[in-house]
Structure formats: structure tokens, C-alpha cells
Scaffold this motif. Structure first.
Motif, short mmCIF file in Angstrom:
data_model
loop_
_atom_site.label_atom_id
_atom_site.label_comp_id
_atom_site.label_asym_id
_atom_site.label_seq_id
_atom_site.Cartn_x
_atom_site.Cartn_y
_atom_site.Cartn_z
N LYS A 205 0.82 -1.21 0.00
CA LYS A 205 0.00 0.00 0.00
C LYS A 205 0.86 1.26 0.00
CE LYS A 205 -3.66 2.63 0.73
NZ LYS A 205 -4.62 2.93 -0.35
N PHE A 206 2.06 1.19 0.56
CA PHE A 206 2.86 2.40 0.78
C PHE A 206 4.03 2.55 -0.19
CE2 PHE A 206 0.94 1.09 4.81
CZ PHE A 206 0.19 2.23 5.10
N PHE A 207 4.16 1.61 -1.14
CA PHE A 207 5.21 1.74 -2.15
C PHE A 207 4.83 2.79 -3.19
CE2 PHE A 207 6.62 -2.91 -1.47
CZ PHE A 207 7.64 -2.51 -0.63
N PRO A 208 5.80 3.59 -3.66
CA PRO A 208 5.57 4.35 -4.89
C PRO A 208 5.78 3.41 -6.08
CG PRO A 208 7.74 4.85 -4.03
CD PRO A 208 7.10 3.90 -3.04
N TYR A 209 4.97 3.55 -7.11
CA TYR A 209 5.04 2.63 -8.25
C TYR A 209 5.45 3.37 -9.52
CZ TYR A 209 2.81 -0.78 -5.23
OH TYR A 209 2.54 -1.64 -4.20
N LEU B 82 3.32 -6.77 -8.58
CA LEU B 82 3.33 -5.44 -7.98
C LEU B 82 4.73 -5.06 -7.52
CD1 LEU B 82 0.00 -5.53 -5.94
CD2 LEU B 82 0.55 -3.95 -7.79
N LEU B 83 5.48 -6.02 -7.00
CA LEU B 83 6.84 -5.72 -6.56
C LEU B 83 7.72 -5.25 -7.70
CD1 LEU B 83 8.03 -8.41 -3.96
CD2 LEU B 83 7.33 -6.05 -3.58
N GLN B 84 7.52 -5.83 -8.88
CA GLN B 84 8.35 -5.46 -10.03
C GLN B 84 8.11 -4.02 -10.46
OE1 GLN B 84 7.59 -8.40 -13.05
NE2 GLN B 84 8.60 -10.05 -11.92
N LEU B 85 6.95 -3.46 -10.10
CA LEU B 85 6.65 -2.07 -10.46
C LEU B 85 7.00 -1.08 -9.35
CD1 LEU B 85 3.15 -2.49 -12.20
CD2 LEU B 85 5.41 -2.34 -13.26
#
Length: 309
Positions: A168-172, A188-191
């Protein structure tokens, strides 16, 4: 004007694009036919298993309680992905917001962990039934079965929360294009445009401590089962004992083979076509929920006879 542009940027930053079959978009309406059929069979098959176990009093036994939880898990797996997969294939919507994407990733991860735990519980049931049949009813009481099931659900629900919450708190980074028709944690991690080492290490440790550990314990239980069966004097008794576990062995293979295949493709198949990744992802999601009701309907005499009625 500046305010509205800034707001639009913030809104767009939380929208992700799901893909179907890359390069084959024009065939999506045709692909929707087999996928709709598979989802219909998933829902019908698992609902039928649940109905048979609920209505047939002779099936109110530990093995069938675990089977009911397995069918419920498979049913929820289908429900968690059907709206995005068919939405893309029918050309209705390819966009999903971040919160919905994280929720779908949570359910996919959690349900996979639940299915692994249920298969382990069913292996324990087979182990007690064959290796210690005289104490079966005293060991696997209703209270113990309920405790097993609650423990499996709590393990699945809580163990994955740390990595899911952090999403939820990662910038993508743009573009926000995911490689599947549903949201996976690794996609999602890859982005993510920040340090993802905690998520990567935790996810790996989680797989080792749940799915891999469950697989090792299932293997150990079958080593003991095989040792007990081979010590049986009569050939007929050996076959009867092994037939007790055939459906469970098939369910274990149906669950673990797609997981192993998807893991190999993600880790070592970066040079492969995106189509292979998408295909393996759909097999991982749909193959176990589709096959488990068929396996238990064909291989379990009590369920087969009840369905015929």
C-alpha cells in the motif's frame, strides 16, 4: 489548473492495467468461452462437493471436513479472480485500483497457503487412518479437527499481512501494467520504485515455512504410510490401504506441480514469451479448483455414490 493536474496525477498513480494474453487481444472473446466454462465447472463442482458433504450424514467425518474446507478454498479462489479475468476477456474493463489489486493479491496468496495447509491436514488424516487405525477416532476428534482448521485459516490470514500491507505504501513506476489478468504480489513488486528487499526476503521465507514445509511433512507422512502398507501381509489389504490415499495424492500433485512450474518460469524463464508466464499463472489459479472436485468425485466412493443419487 495546477491543482487539477496534480489531482489527476495522484488518481492515475493508483490505477493499474491488467493484461490478458499479450499480442492476442483480438482473440480474447474466443478465449472467454473456455475460461467461462472452466469457472462454471469450478463453481458447480466445488458447490456440489460442499452440498454432498453437508447433506450426507455418513460423510460427517474428519476426512470430509477437511475436504469441505478444500472445496471452500477452491471456490473462493475462483471467486477472487473471475471478475478480472472475464472482465478483460469480455472487453469490459482492464483497470484496477491499487486497493482492489492489493486485496486480490492478498486473497490469492492466502488461499494458496490455506490449500497447502489443508492438504497437510488431509495427509495427517491418511497417516492416522492407516498407521494407527485403532486410535483414529480418539486422535481426530471433532474438537481437534476444528482446531486444525482454525489454525490453518489463522496462519494463512496473518502470515502474509506484513508484505501485503507494505504494498500500500510503495511508490510505483509508470507504466502501471501488470503481466497477468489478476494481481500477484510479485507483479506489484516489479513495479515498485523503492527498496523491496523486505518483501522479497519475507515472501521467500514465507514460501519455505508454509508451502515447502507442508510439502516436506506430506512427503514424510507418506514415507511412514508406505512403510506401514508394505509391512501388511495381504496384497488385497495393501491395495485397499493405498486406495484410501489415491485421491489425496492426486490433489497434492495437482496443487504442487503448477506452483513449481510457475516458480521456475518466474525465476528462470525471463527470456520466455510473456504468453508462457500468463498461461502458467492461469494454470496455477484455475487447475487445482477445477480438478479437485473431479478427483474426489471419481476416486471417493462415498461422494461418487451420493452424486449418483
Amino acid at each position: 489548473m495546477l491543482m487539477s493536474a496534480s489531482s489527476a496525477s495522484i488518481i492515475n498513480s493508483s490505477i493499474f492495467i491488467l493484461t490478458g494474453f499479450p499480442g492476442l487481444n483480438q482473440y480474447h472473446p474466443w478465449f472467454s468461452i473456455p475460461f467461462s466454462s472452466v469457472y462454471a465447472m469450478v463453481f458447480l463442482g466445488n458447490c456440489m462437493v460442499l452440498h454432498v458433504i453437508r447433506t450426507e450424514s455418513s460423510l460427517h467425518q474428519p476426512m470430509f471436513y477437511f475436504l469441505a474446507l478444500l472445496a471452500l478454498t477452491d471456490l473462493c479462489m475462483g471467486l477472487s479472480t473471475v471478475h478480472t479475468v472475464l472482465g478483460i476477456l469480455w472487453g469490459l474493463n482492464q483497470e484496477v485500483n491499487l486497493d482492489a489489486c492489493i486485496a486480490q493479491s492478498y486473497f490469492i496468496r492466502g488461499l494458496s497457503c490455506t490449500e497447502s495447509g489443508v492438504l497437510l491436514a488431509m495427509a495427517f488424516d491418511c497417516f492416522i487412518a492407516i498407521c494407527n487405525p485403532l486410535r483414529y477416532t480418539s486422535i481426530l476428534t471433532n474438537n481437534r479437527v476444528i482446531h486444525f482448521m482454525v489454525t490453518i485459516l489463522i496462519r494463512s490470514a496473518l502470515s502474509i499481512l506484513p508484505v501485503i500491507i507494505r504494498l500500500k505504501f510503495f511508490p510505483y513506476c509508470c507504466p502501471h501494467i501488470l503481466s497477468h489478468s489478476f494481481c500477484l504480489h510479485q507483479d506489484l513488486l516489479q513495479l515498485a520504485c523503492s527498496d523491496i528487499r523486505f518483501n522479497s526476503f519475507y515472501a521467500l521465507a514465507l514460501v519455505i515455512c508454509t508451502v515447502l514445509l507442508d510439502a516436506i511433512l506430506i512427503l514424510i507422512s507418506y514415507i511412514f504410510i508406505l512403510h506401514t502398507v508394505l509391512a501388511t501381509a495381504s496384497r488385497e489389504e495393501r491395495l485397499k490401504s493405498l486406495q484410501t490415499c489415491v485421491s489425496h495424492i492426486c490433489a497434492v500433485l495437482v496443487f504442487y506441480i503448477p506452483i513449481i512450474g510457475l516458480t521456475i518460469v518466474h525465476r528462470f524463464g525471463k527470456h520466455l514469451s510473456p504468453l508462457v508466464h500468463v498461461l502458467m499463472g492461469n494454470i496455477y489459479i484455475l487447475f487445482p479448483p477445477l480438478m479437485n472436485p473431479i478427483i474426489y468425485s471419481v476416486k471417493t466412493q462415498q461422494i461418487r455414490s451420493r452424486m449418483k443419487k
